[in-house]
Design a protein around this motif. Sequence first.
Motif, short mmCIF file in Angstrom:
data_model
loop_
_atom_site.label_atom_id
_atom_site.label_comp_id
_atom_site.label_asym_id
_atom_site.label_seq_id
_atom_site.Cartn_x
_atom_site.Cartn_y
_atom_site.Cartn_z
N ASP A 183 0.82 -1.21 0.00
CA ASP A 183 0.00 0.00 0.00
C ASP A 183 0.85 1.27 0.00
OD1 ASP A 183 -2.57 0.73 -0.25
OD2 ASP A 183 -3.06 0.75 1.90
N THR A 217 -5.30 -7.76 3.87
CA THR A 217 -6.39 -7.57 2.90
C THR A 217 -6.24 -8.40 1.62
OG1 THR A 217 -5.20 -5.63 2.09
CG2 THR A 217 -6.97 -5.22 3.66
N ASP A 218 -5.05 -8.95 1.39
CA ASP A 218 -4.81 -9.74 0.18
C ASP A 218 -5.29 -11.18 0.43
OD1 ASP A 218 -3.69 -11.40 -1.73
OD2 ASP A 218 -1.84 -10.24 -1.90
N SER A 227 -4.80 -13.86 -0.79
CA SER A 227 -3.87 -14.99 -0.92
C SER A 227 -2.87 -15.04 0.23
CB SER A 227 -3.13 -14.91 -2.26
OG SER A 227 -2.31 -13.76 -2.25
N SER A 228 -2.95 -14.09 1.17
CA SER A 228 -1.91 -14.06 2.22
C SER A 228 -2.22 -15.01 3.37
CB SER A 228 -1.73 -12.64 2.76
OG SER A 228 -2.56 -12.41 3.88
N TYR A 252 -4.36 -13.16 5.99
CA TYR A 252 -5.77 -13.06 5.58
C TYR A 252 -6.47 -14.39 5.84
CZ TYR A 252 -9.86 -12.28 2.61
OH TYR A 252 -11.13 -12.14 2.14
N ASP A 307 4.72 -8.74 0.69
CA ASP A 307 3.41 -8.09 0.66
C ASP A 307 2.32 -9.15 0.61
OD1 ASP A 307 1.38 -6.29 0.47
OD2 ASP A 307 1.88 -5.53 -1.52
N SER A 308 2.49 -10.13 -0.29
CA SER A 308 1.41 -11.12 -0.43
C SER A 308 1.45 -12.18 0.66
CB SER A 308 1.43 -11.74 -1.83
OG SER A 308 2.66 -12.31 -2.06
N SER A 362 -0.02 -9.33 4.14
CA SER A 362 -1.14 -8.40 4.05
C SER A 362 -2.40 -8.94 4.73
CB SER A 362 -1.44 -8.15 2.56
OG SER A 362 -2.71 -7.58 2.43
#
Length: 326
Positions: free
Chosen positions: A30, A61-62, A64-65, A68, A55-56, A59
């Motif tokens: 972000d 909000t992602d 695929s993380s 999450y 990041d992935s 995160s």
Amino acid sequence: MKCFLLLLMPLFLTACAAAAPVERSLFAMDTLMSIRIWGGEDAPDAVSDELTRLDSLLSATDASSEIYHLNQAGQAALSDEVAALLKKCCALSERTNGCFDPTIYPLVCAYGFPTDAYRVPQAEELSALLETVGTAHLHFTGNTVALDSGSQLDLGAVGKGYAAEACAELLDELGVQAALLQLGGNVQTVGTKPDGSDWAIGIADPNEPTQAIGVLRFTGSLAVITSGAYQRFFEEDGVRYHHILDPRTGVCAENGLASVTILAESGTLADALSTALFVMGLEEASEFWRASDDFEAVFVTEAGAVFATTGAADRLTDCDFTVIAR
Ligand code: AMP
Ligand code: MG
């Protein structure tokens, strides 16, 4: 003489090539990031890939993380890397008396920060959500983590620092001479520039964030990480609500500080502490520093006064400040 000159020419050209850094910008976590690397042909690609990978991984909000997935399922088997980071976060939460808390996500969501759908939660809603906050709601069995009902994780307060630290290690392994990684307001220096000159890292003026209120000058590798109310906020009915929340009350940390900058060898530590010390306020944060030996700090108050711990004061230029001594 001719031979001597010919020999010198390639050396001189090599030195020129090494002195010119490769620069690159990318968007991850972000945040607009820029990297500048001296030496190491593959290093810019390696750093970009690492930042995108982290990041992935981290995160909230992602879809695929790992984080999450854990938040959605309430339980997940984490990779060694994420499990180790989360354990470190729990230790840092304990060390900071819960001022840094990786389980803050339900509160962060209540203000609408992850979706930009900003709103101001009322006291009743906050007190119900506070029941879900605290690392006691997080249970490890090996690398498997279970969250109590309603609890959710947010590693936003350490993610960029962790990423900076991981990239610094990667760059060391790749043998680059020097690098400057700017991940939003978070800076990581690696090594020393080919000309031996100091790194010059500006501390943003909270009232005029494109201007520096002071400049840190030093050589060598260091994480310089700033948390500030000015970095993310919204306004409602003339009141400003920013993104650093006090996990004890659920409201935005308001104690007269406008920003906290941490200098440390470890980016993860610096990032967690920048958030935690912002929540603590100047007095408590100064005491916390006196009891520690692994970081230095610069504080900027809402009134624009600058305070620096002794090790930061040694490096701080271009501003008036008060020294915080042991
Ligand atoms: P930073 O910019 O490093 O201070 O991190 C701020 C981000 O961390 C916010 O946008 C939230 O996602 C999250 N956060 C807010 N308050 C806290 C807190 N007290 N402890 C841990 N994470 C927080
Ligand atoms: Mg932080």
